[in-house]
Design an enzyme around this catalytic site. Sequence first.
Site, PDB file in Angstrom:
ATOM      1  CD1 TRP A 125      -0.461  -4.106   8.351  1.00  0.00           C
ATOM      2  CD2 TRP A 125       0.708  -5.454   7.000  1.00  0.00           C
ATOM      3  NE1 TRP A 125       0.598  -3.383   7.867  1.00  0.00           N
ATOM      4  CE2 TRP A 125       1.329  -4.181   7.044  1.00  0.00           C
ATOM      5  CE3 TRP A 125       1.285  -6.462   6.224  1.00  0.00           C
ATOM      6  CZ2 TRP A 125       2.502  -3.910   6.336  1.00  0.00           C
ATOM      7  CZ3 TRP A 125       2.433  -6.174   5.513  1.00  0.00           C
ATOM      8  CH2 TRP A 125       3.035  -4.904   5.571  1.00  0.00           C
ATOM      9  CE1 TYR A 177      -3.765  -0.429  11.515  1.00  0.00           C
ATOM     10  CE2 TYR A 177      -2.948  -2.624  11.001  1.00  0.00           C
ATOM     11  CZ  TYR A 177      -3.720  -1.527  10.671  1.00  0.00           C
ATOM     12  OH  TYR A 177      -4.450  -1.525   9.516  1.00  0.00           O
ATOM     13  N   GLY A 236       0.819  -1.215   0.000  1.00  0.00           N
ATOM     14  CA  GLY A 236       0.000   0.000   0.000  1.00  0.00           C
ATOM     15  C   GLY A 236       0.845   1.255   0.000  1.00  0.00           C
ATOM     16  CD  GLU A 276      -2.752  -2.262  -0.282  1.00  0.00           C
ATOM     17  OE1 GLU A 276      -3.027  -1.145   0.231  1.00  0.00           O
ATOM     18  OE2 GLU A 276      -2.165  -3.147   0.349  1.00  0.00           O
TER      19      GLU A 276
END
Length: 394
Positions: free
Chosen positions: A357, A276, A112, A155
């Site tokens: 991720w 995260y 990304g 992406e």
Amino acid sequence: YIYHPYIRGTKKMANSKNNLILVSTLLMLLQLHFTPSKAAIKGGYWYSESGLAVSNINPSHFTHLFCAFAHLDPNTNKVTISSSDSSQFSTFTQTLQAKNPSVKTLLSIGGGFGPSLAANFSRMARQANTRKSFIDSSIQQARSNNFLGLDLDWEYPSSDTDKTNFASLIKEWKEAVTKESRTSGKAPLFLSAAVAGSDQITPLKYYPGKDVANNLDFVNVMAYDLFTSEGYPTVTQPPAPWNNPRGQFSAEQGVTEWNKTLGVPLNKLNLGLPFYGYKWSLSDSNKNGLFAPAKQGLGAVKYKDIKNVAAQVVFDSTYVTNYCFKGTDWFGYDDTQSISAKVVNAKQKGLVGYFAWHIEQDSNWALSQAGEYIQNCIYPVSYTHLRAHETSLH
């Protein structure tokens, strides 16, 4: 997105509301009778710029590990590996299989990194000869570096032309991998793709669902970053909710659209789990729940760093998310409770598995273990058993 600015001690509440939430979640677990699945995927991305050495990965928690990222050269349309990554990439599989011989490794291409990279993918996919350059070089990189598969992270396709060319690319990729396997006598390389998890991120209509189903072994649905602190700076949010009673976008909605609208079988879909969260600064420290007023959004924060804050943690079973707060610091994220509940939901829905991720952001493998534990269950989970496991993670 699969790339974020930040990628570039917890005290649990013991009030009656949380006890009721925990009991209701456990009752849901008690009703599930999981059956073993040899194809179940427990995936994770390793990001080469994260600072985590490959030798320090614990591959016992995973069936598939993705090495990120190889690059698309816009001039040659070939897949390349940077000189700074070549050493770790070349020994990635050997290093991990020394600890877990059954782990599958895939080389992930792209990432990304913004509109310019998306445009490079779009240009590469327009013509047969440039697609062939990409395909042939990807297979060469996988074989020469001992990867067992390839992962496309474009992406994102963003037009009907991209959709058509994406379909041609993966169809020709599959044909080339099959041909190479016959020639080399080696097992065919796995083929996967990381894809948007919601129209909140990018329109899913630009993915060729039937071609994805026919040519890829599985798909990693990035069902996160739905509500970020940059996008919603004045109100706290659940960044990656499984459910969303207040609106359309959620992880469950995303995987349902991939299945019902785009036509990809559930047993080819992996649920994305973010290791995260996002931080907000509260307007009033006494108003500290979901959708509380905030002064500003403060960006992405790794799970391990959130844990180090030693904030007060809450699990919300409605949205299937965690959040925590300390003073005016507020974090929306996934902790072990929401990770476990999401994997339960994914199994119940019929998904093949999940992926994270990215794994460096975990805290002593706590989230990796939470997902692995539920995915491995082949029996009803008891209240005592799950509480004992939850205690062992903290």
